[in-house]
Write a protein that holds these residues in place. Structure first.
Motif, PDB file in Angstrom:
ATOM      1  N   VAL A   1      -2.659   4.157  -3.116  1.00 14.88           N
ATOM      2  CA  VAL A   1      -2.626   3.181  -4.207  1.00 14.88           C
ATOM      3  C   VAL A   1      -2.225   1.810  -3.680  1.00 14.88           C
ATOM      4  O   VAL A   1      -1.524   1.682  -2.669  1.00 14.88           O
ATOM      5  N   ALA A   2      -2.682   0.777  -4.393  1.00 17.25           N
ATOM      6  CA  ALA A   2      -2.227  -0.586  -4.171  1.00 17.25           C
ATOM      7  C   ALA A   2      -1.298  -0.964  -5.311  1.00 17.25           C
ATOM      8  O   ALA A   2      -1.539  -0.603  -6.470  1.00 17.25           O
TER       9      ALA A   2
ATOM     10  N   ALA B   1       3.199  -1.041   4.079  1.00 15.65           N
ATOM     11  CA  ALA B   1       2.682   0.269   3.691  1.00 15.65           C
ATOM     12  C   ALA B   1       3.845   1.244   3.598  1.00 15.65           C
ATOM     13  O   ALA B   1       4.782   1.194   4.410  1.00 15.65           O
ATOM     14  N   GLY B   2       3.793   2.102   2.600  1.00 23.38           N
ATOM     15  CA  GLY B   2       4.825   3.117   2.435  1.00 23.38           C
ATOM     16  C   GLY B   2       4.193   4.488   2.308  1.00 23.38           C
ATOM     17  O   GLY B   2       3.201   4.657   1.604  1.00 23.38           O
TER      18      GLY B   2
ATOM     19  N   LEU C   1       0.852  -1.189   0.000  1.00 22.76           N
ATOM     20  CA  LEU C   1       0.000   0.000   0.000  1.00 22.76           C
ATOM     21  C   LEU C   1       0.886   1.236   0.000  1.00 22.76           C
ATOM     22  O   LEU C   1       1.757   1.386   0.864  1.00 22.76           O
ATOM     23  N   GLY C   2       0.691   2.102  -0.989  1.00 18.97           N
ATOM     24  CA  GLY C   2       1.456   3.338  -1.068  1.00 18.97           C
ATOM     25  C   GLY C   2       0.571   4.543  -0.797  1.00 18.97           C
ATOM     26  O   GLY C   2      -0.552   4.615  -1.297  1.00 18.97           O
TER      27      GLY C   2
ATOM     28  N   VAL D   1       4.792   4.018  -3.775  1.00 20.98           N
ATOM     29  CA  VAL D   1       4.949   2.588  -4.072  1.00 20.98           C
ATOM     30  C   VAL D   1       6.359   2.123  -3.745  1.00 20.98           C
ATOM     31  O   VAL D   1       6.557   1.085  -3.098  1.00 20.98           O
ATOM     32  N   VAL D   2       7.371   2.864  -4.188  1.00 19.57           N
ATOM     33  CA  VAL D   2       8.737   2.415  -3.945  1.00 19.57           C
ATOM     34  C   VAL D   2       9.059   2.437  -2.455  1.00 19.57           C
ATOM     35  O   VAL D   2       9.829   1.596  -1.966  1.00 19.57           O
ATOM     36  N   THR D   3       8.473   3.358  -1.715  1.00 20.32           N
ATOM     37  CA  THR D   3       8.667   3.360  -0.262  1.00 20.32           C
ATOM     38  C   THR D   3       8.086   2.101   0.363  1.00 20.32           C
ATOM     39  O   THR D   3       8.664   1.512   1.279  1.00 20.32           O
TER      40      THR D   3
END
Length: 417
Positions: free
Chosen positions: A113-114, A160-161, A101-102, A395-397
């Motif tokens: 976002v997923a 989660a990020g 999960l971003g 997302v990248v986090t």
């Protein structure tokens, strides 16, 4: 695994997931290298060995461990005709079983976002960032994220990020965000308690720079793991990040600021000076100038007009709108040139809707950059993530710990499940 438990009103024990510092880098451990080799799609063990520089024996061991952890799956249907033995069976990331999960918390809008384990966005939503105090805002964002997560009941959430402006303590997930008037906001802890997931929190421009390193984009990016990159971001806020040899530079006292670089404009800044970069080129400032010049009305129907109305006016033939956007693009090009000449990176990446919202303005950015820089030409391009740089930063986090040490990340997740 670091964890604590607190009793809730129902009497059951809720596990409080930890805040984990993001890993904004290309990791060099074998499991991470093998997982990274599969982010672009199915790959054979031979090709994975060539891509990673690992021996076939090491690749086989890591594939077996990643299969056992559930991060990879084999694709026997893609086995080459006549091939014998399991090492010939291609493998890929299991992009159907899990999600991360971003959450990008912006000054005005929050995106949730997923994403699957390849870093591809599955779906998302946007909410207005609450402006009524940090406690209410962080709780509201967390509850919205939890409600969104419930849509994805067929996938197991892993992490989660959160990507956010301001100053972030990555070890605790505590944020100071002057634009939102947050001070010591426990973003990571609140999200972890509500979502019951491990949470990583990163400064958003540094996370955007990490997405250029770690996530696949439509354009090839060979060589970006070597040398240095300058990532220059402008939308509502302005910021930079520097990448050195596959690792985003993360100063211990927080990212530097370009918000108050002088531009020569007469726009008044909250700091008391005039012509600071952020209040000159930011979306909100540009929208205000467009309204002031009569390019667009303050209201569009029953709602307030936005920067998108400026772009539409320019695309619809308004010379005044085009001139305004060209002014901003020229100012951005000169500023990017100035920062580039100070740091002299191997490449420059431009991200944010100030660069991508109105594509004809890119030519003005490029021209001003060439005129403003005194150094030889360099590799400069627009981010491949276009108008979704904020979402991919989140997302990248959410994926960074998994990408950095996938087996350790899964061990951290699994004991509490």
């Amino acid at each position: 695994m670091e964890r604590s438990a607190s009793r809730v009103a129902t009497g059951r024990v809720r596990v409080q997931r930890p805040v984990i510092a993001p890993e904004l880098r290309i990791a060099d451990n074998p499991a991470a290298a093998v997982l990274r080799a599969a982010t672009g799609g199915p790959v054979s063990r031979d090709n994975a060995a060539r891509a990673t520089g690992l021996s076939i024996a090491t690749v086989n061991r890591q594939v077996s461990a990643l299969l056992a952890a559930g991060l990879l799956r084999e694709r026997p249907d893609l086995t080459a005709s006549g091939a014998v033995g399991r090492p010939r069976v291609p493998f890929e990331i299991d992009h159907e079983a899990y999600l991360t999960l971003g959450i990008h918390i912006g000054a005005a809008v929050t995106k949730i976002v997923a994403a699957d384990l390849r870093g591809r966005i599955l779906g998302g939503l946007a909410i207005a960032t609450p402006q009524t105090g940090q406690d209410f805002a962080t709780t509201t964002v967390a509850r919205s994220a939890r409600a969104f997560l419930q849509r994805w009941h067929r996938r197991k959430p892993l992490w989660a990020g959160v990507a956010i402006g301001g100053r972030v303590d990555p070890l605790t997930g505590v944020v100071d965000h002057p634009k939102l008037e947050w001070k010591g906001a426990p973003v990571g802890t609140v999200l972890g308690e509500v979502l019951e997931l491990p949470v990583s929190v990163a400064p958003h421009v540094e996370a955007m720079a990490a997405s250029e390193l770690l996530l696949p984009t439509p354009e090839p990016r060979e060589g970006q793991e070597r040398g240095s990159s300058l990532y220059f971001y402008v939308r509502e806020t302005a910021g930079i990040a520097v990448t050195l040899d596959g690792r985003v530079h993360t100063p211990s006292n927080g990212p530097g600021s370009i918000a108050h670089l002088p531009t020569g404009s007469d726009v008044e800044c909250t700091c008391g000076r005039r012509g600071c970069l952020e209040v000159t080129v930011g979306d909100r400032a540009l929208h205000a100038r467009a309204v002031g010049r009569g390019i667009i009305p303050p209201y569009n129907g029953t709602a307030g007009s936005t920067i998108a109305d400026v772009y539409r006016a320019a695309e619809g033939g308004s010379e005044s709108a085009r001139e305004l956007l060209a002014e901003r693009a020229t100012m951005l090009g000169h500023t990017v040139a100035m920062v580039r000449d100070m740091l002299n990176p191997d490449r420059v990446i431009l991200g944010g809707q100030a660069f991508t919202g109105y594509r004809p303005a890119v030519a003005h950015v490029a021209s001003a950059f060439r005129q403003g820089s005194t150094l030889p030409p360099t590799d400069i391009r627009i981010s491949g993530f276009g108008g979704k740089v904020q979402e991919f930063a989140a997302v990248v986090t959410s994926l960074s710990s998994i990408y950095a040490d996938p087996l350790a990340a899964m061990r951290r997740i699994s004991p509490a499940d």
